[in-house]
Design an enzyme around this catalytic site. Structure first.
Site, PDB file in Angstrom:
ATOM      1  N   TYR A 132       0.853  -1.183   0.000  1.00  0.00           N
ATOM      2  CA  TYR A 132       0.000   0.000   0.000  1.00  0.00           C
ATOM      3  C   TYR A 132       0.889   1.234   0.000  1.00  0.00           C
ATOM      4  CZ  TYR A 132      -4.353   2.433   0.176  1.00  0.00           C
ATOM      5  OH  TYR A 132      -5.408   3.238  -0.162  1.00  0.00           O
ATOM      6  N   ARG A 185      -9.184  10.487  -7.719  1.00  0.00           N
ATOM      7  CA  ARG A 185      -8.282  11.125  -6.753  1.00  0.00           C
ATOM      8  C   ARG A 185      -7.495  10.035  -6.032  1.00  0.00           C
ATOM      9  NH1 ARG A 185      -7.120  11.985  -1.878  1.00  0.00           N
ATOM     10  NH2 ARG A 185      -8.723  10.490  -1.222  1.00  0.00           N
ATOM     11  N   LYS A 203      -6.336  -2.183  -0.856  1.00  0.00           N
ATOM     12  CA  LYS A 203      -7.186  -2.035   0.320  1.00  0.00           C
ATOM     13  C   LYS A 203      -7.739  -3.380   0.772  1.00  0.00           C
ATOM     14  CE  LYS A 203      -7.576   2.489   1.227  1.00  0.00           C
ATOM     15  NZ  LYS A 203      -7.492   3.148   2.533  1.00  0.00           N
ATOM     16  N   GLU A 275     -13.812   4.406  -2.441  1.00  0.00           N
ATOM     17  CA  GLU A 275     -12.380   4.663  -2.290  1.00  0.00           C
ATOM     18  C   GLU A 275     -11.867   5.621  -3.364  1.00  0.00           C
ATOM     19  OE1 GLU A 275      -8.971   4.754  -0.377  1.00  0.00           O
ATOM     20  OE2 GLU A 275     -10.616   3.488   0.324  1.00  0.00           O
ATOM     21  N   ASP A 276     -11.206   6.681  -2.928  1.00  0.00           N
ATOM     22  CA  ASP A 276     -10.498   7.630  -3.802  1.00  0.00           C
ATOM     23  C   ASP A 276     -11.385   8.229  -4.895  1.00  0.00           C
ATOM     24  OD1 ASP A 276      -8.307   7.369  -2.264  1.00  0.00           O
ATOM     25  OD2 ASP A 276      -7.045   6.373  -3.718  1.00  0.00           O
ATOM     26  N   ASP A 298     -13.744   5.497   2.946  1.00  0.00           N
ATOM     27  CA  ASP A 298     -12.564   5.436   3.801  1.00  0.00           C
ATOM     28  C   ASP A 298     -11.814   6.761   3.823  1.00  0.00           C
ATOM     29  OD1 ASP A 298     -10.629   4.057   5.461  1.00  0.00           O
ATOM     30  OD2 ASP A 298      -9.291   4.142   3.736  1.00  0.00           O
ATOM     31  N   ASP A 299     -11.786   7.485   2.717  1.00  0.00           N
ATOM     32  CA  ASP A 299     -11.061   8.753   2.669  1.00  0.00           C
ATOM     33  C   ASP A 299     -11.689   9.783   3.605  1.00  0.00           C
ATOM     34  OD1 ASP A 299      -9.299   7.948   0.406  1.00  0.00           O
ATOM     35  OD2 ASP A 299     -11.212   7.849  -0.638  1.00  0.00           O
ATOM     36  N   ASN A 438      -0.365  11.615   1.922  1.00  0.00           N
ATOM     37  CA  ASN A 438       0.310  10.485   1.288  1.00  0.00           C
ATOM     38  C   ASN A 438       0.546  10.794  -0.181  1.00  0.00           C
ATOM     39  OD1 ASN A 438       0.531   8.518   3.398  1.00  0.00           O
ATOM     40  ND2 ASN A 438      -1.686   8.279   3.317  1.00  0.00           N
TER      41      ASN A 438
END
Length: 594
Positions: A132, A185, A203, A275-276, A298-299, A438
Site C-alpha cells: 500500500y 483522486r 485495500k 475509495e479515492d 474510507d477517505d 500520502n
C-alpha cells in the site's frame, strides 16, 4: 444458533423456519468460514497448481501430490510453509526497488494466496509500505505497464444497463465486501483513471492482512468513466477509456446502477467501500447512500477515525481534554473535513454544543482561511467558516489563532515550515502536529523536522511511515496514522454481525477503542498508535467495539447477539494454514454383521 433475520411469514419454531435456518447455517452464512474443511479439492493436476486458492507449492506432501495428480510436476523436495515464508523474504531482499518488491508480491498472490497472506501477516510492518502507500501510488502510475492478469472487475460507463451481467462474470457469488473507485483522486496523485485499480486491490489485501477477513469475500472494482489526465490520454500504454470523464446525471445514474446491481447480486447488506473518489462526488455519494446502504468512504470516515484516535492518544501525553484543543487544518478536502466532523461529534459527546465545537476548528483550503465573507462555500465548509479577515498565509494564521493542534492533509509538501513549528512549540507545551498527506513525498513535514524544530516537544503522527528520530539521548518512534487501523476492523465488525448501515457513530467508537489500546510504552516514545505488528489483535478489539455499537443502534441482523463477541469474531477469521488434500477414509467391520 445465530441466524439472519428471516421474513415475517417464517415464524420462529415453524418447520419451514427451522429447515431454512439449518440450511443457512450449512451454507456458512452464520460464519465467516467455509461450511467445512476441504479434503479433496475440486481441481486436479496442473489445474490445481494454477489455482492460487488451492496451490500449496512444494509444501504438498508426497501423499498429497500422488492423490491430486501433481507428483512429478513439482521438484522432489518437501518444505513447510515456514520455509516458504523464509524463501519469499529472501527473494524480496534481493529486489533492488520497492516497485519490484510490489510486483513480486502481486505475482505471489496470483500463485499462492495463503502463502501471500501468511507472509503479509508475519511481516506486515515491513510489507505494508510495499503493498500500500507509498509504493502503491507508483504502481498505479505504472499500472498499464505492470498489468499481468485480472484481479477484480473493470466496469465502464459504456456498460450501463448491463452491470448486473458483468457482476455475474465474477467467479465467486458469496461476496460480502466491494471496494470500488472511479480513479479520480488516487492518494495525493490526482486522476489516474482506470489505473486506480491498484487501490481497491491493495485495500482489500489489507482487509485480510490486518483483520483476517476471508479474501474470497472481497471484490475490487474500478468504475471507468474516463480520465481528465492528459498524460494518460496521450500514453500509448494506458489501459483505460480514452476520453474525458463523464459527469452529471449520466455519472450519477451509472453509480446508482452499480450499487443497486451489487445489492441485487450479493444481498442488501453487502458492504460497499467507496475509495479515492474526487471531492465533488465523494461527499455527495456518501450523503446519498449512507442511510440506505451498508457503505462507507474510507477517505472521509476512515481517515477521520484514525486521526481522531491519534488525537485521543495524544491527550494521554498532553493531559488535556479534546474540548481544550483548538485545531487548524491545512486542506479542506475529504480527509480533513471528515476529521473535523468526527472531532465535532466527539466534542459533542463530551458535552459541548455543535456550534462551540465548530468554533474551535479553523480550516484552510486552496483559497486560504475559510471565512464567512467568502462566496460560494459548500455546506461542509460553511460549518467551519469564521467571522474574521481572509488570510492565505499559514504562518500568519498560526500566529493569530494559536492552535494547539495542526493537521495537514492537503498533499502540499513541506508546508509545515520551521517558522510554523517553532510558533506551535512557543504557544504549547506539547503541540500536536499531524502530517497526514500520502505518499511520503507529499507529507507536510517529516518526523525529524517536527521533533527538531519543536525542540522535541511535538506529538507527531504521519500518513506515511517515518523512521525513528534520536537526538540528545531522546528517542522518538513516530506513529503512522494509517487507515489500516480502522477500515479493516470496521469491515470485520460489520460483516460479522451483518450490519445494515455504517453510520459515523461506528467510526467514533472505533477511534475510541483504538486509542484505548495504545500502551504506556508506546506513549513514552511518542507513538499515539499501537504497533502495526499487533494489528490483527487490534482489529479484533476494535471490531468487538463496533459490533457492540451495531447492536446498541439496532443495526445488526445476526440474532440473537452472541454471548461471547470476541470468540464469535475469532471463529470467523481467515486462516493462512494450508488445507490437507488427503481424503478421510474408514474401514467396514464386516465381521460384526455375521
Amino acid at each position: 444458533m445465530l441466524t439472519r433475520r428471516l421474513p415475517r411469514f417464517l415464524t420462529v419454531g415453524s418447520k419451514v423456519s427451522v429447515m431454512l435456518q439449518n440450511r443457512i447455517q450449512m451454507q456458512g452464512f452464520s460464519s465467516g468460514k467455509p461450511a467445512g474443511p476441504l479434503s479433496v479439492p475440486s481441481k486436479h493436476g496442473i489445474d490445481l497448481l494454477r489455482d492460487p486458492n488451492l496451490n500449496k507449492g512444494m509444501a504438498m506432501t508426497i501423499e498429497e501430490r500422488q492423490t491430486v495428480g501433481v507428483h512429478g510436476l513439482l521438484p522432489p523436495n518437501f518444505i513447510t510453509q515456514d520455509d516458504q515464508v523464509a524463501r519469499c523474504m529472501r527473494h524480496l531482499q534481493d529486489k533492488p526497488t520497492d516497485l519490484e518488491k510490489y510486483i513480486y508480491l502481486v505475482s505471489l498472490q496470483d500463485r499462492n494466496e495463503k502463502l501471500f497472506f501468511r507472509l503479509l501477516k508475519d511481516h506486515l510492518e515491513e510489507l505494508m509500505p510495499i503493498i500500500y502507500t507509498p509504493t502503491v501510488g507508483l504502481a498505479c502510475q505504472k499500472y498499464g505497464v505492470l498489468f499481468r492478469r485480472p484481479r477484480g472487475l473493470f466496469i465502464t460507463i459504456h456498460d450501463k444497463g448491463h452491470i448486473y451481467d458483468i457482476l455475474k462474470n465474477w467467479p465467486i457469488k458469496k461476496v460480502k465486501a466491494v471496494c470500488f473507485t472511479d480513479g479520480e483522486r488516487i492518494l495525493g496523485l490526482g486522476d489516474q483513471g482506470c489505473q486506480g485499480m491498484g487501490i481497491p486491490v491493495g485495500k482489500l489485501a489489507l482487509y485480510t492482512g490486518c483483520a483476517a477477513i476471508n479474501p474470497q469475500y472481497c471484490l475490487p472494482v474500478t468504475l471507468d468513466v474516463g480520465t481528465n489526465n492528459e498524460a494518460l490520454l496521450n500514453d500509448p500504454m494506458y489501459i483505460g477509456l480514452r476520453h474525458k470523464r463523464v459527469t452529471g446525471q449520466e455519472y450519477d445514474d451509472f453509480i446508482d446502477e452499480f450499487i443497486t446491481a451489487c445489492k441485487a447480486r450479493y444481498g442488501s447488506s453487502v458492504l460497499m467501500h467507496f475509495e479515492d473518489f474526487g471531492n465533488q462526488h465523494a461527499f455527495k455519494l456518501l450523503s446519498k447512500y449512507i442511510d440506505n446502504t451498508c457503505c462507507f468512504n474510507d477517505d472521509i470516515q476512515g481517515t477521520a477515525s484514525v486521526a481522531l484516535a491519534g488525537i485521543l492518544g495524544s491527550l494521554r501525553i498532553t493531559n488535556h481534554k479534546i474540548t481544550d484543543h483548538t485545531f487548524v487544518f491545512l486542506g479542506a478536502g475529504e480527509a480533513n473535513l471528515g476529521i473535523a466532523e468526527l472531532i465535532t461529534l466527539k466534542m459533542m459527546k463530551e458535552g459541548v454544543s455543535r456550534e462551540e465545537a465548530y468554533s474551535k476548528i479553523y480550516m484552510i483550503d486552496s483559497r486560504g482561511l475559510i471565512v464567512k465573507s467568502r462566496e460560494g462555500l459548500t455546506e461542509h465548509k460553511l460549518h467551519f467558516a469564521k467571522d474574521m479577515p481572509a488570510c492565505k498565509d499559514l504562518a500568519e494564521i498560526v500566529k493569530t489563532v494559536k492552535p494547539s493542534a495542526l493537521i495537514g492533509a492537503a498533499a502540499q509538501p513541506k508546508t509545515f515550515t520551521k517558522e510554523i513549528i517553532e510558533e506551535m512549540a512557543k504557544n504549547n507545551d506539547r503541540p500536536v502536529i499531524f502530517a497526514l498527506s500520502n505518499p511520503t513525498s507529499k507529507s507536510e513535514c517529516s518526523a525529524e523536522e517536527a521533533y527538531k524544530w519543536s525542540n522535541n516537544k511535538a506529538v507527531f503522527a504521519s500518513g506515511s511511515p517515518f523512521p525513528k528520530y534520536e537526538a540528545n539521548g531522546v528517542t522518538f518512534e513516530p506513529g503512522q496514522g494509517n487507515n489500516a487501523y480502522i477500515f479493516p476492523a470496521v469491515a470485520l465488525g460489520v460483516m460479522c454481525c451483518g450490519s445494515i448501515r455504517i453510520p459515523d457513530e461506528l467510526f467514533l467508537c472505533a477511534a475510541e477503542a483504538l486509542a484505548g489500546i495504545v500502551s504506556k510504552e508506546d506513549l513514552s516514545v511518542g507513538r499515539v498508535y499501537p504497533r502495526l505488528s499487533d494489528i490483527q489483535e487490534t482489529s479484533v478489539i476494535v471490531a468487538e467495539a463496533v459490533i457492540n455499537k451495531c447492536y446498541e443502534l439496532n443495526l445488526a441482523t445476526v440474532l440473537p447477539k452472541p454471548a461471547n463477541l470476541e470468540q464469535f469474531i475469532r471463529d470467523q477469521l481467515y486462516t493462512t494454514d494450508y488445507q490437507e488434500f488427503i481424503p478421510t477414509t474408514y474401514q467396514y467391520n464386516l465381521d460384526s454383521r455375521k
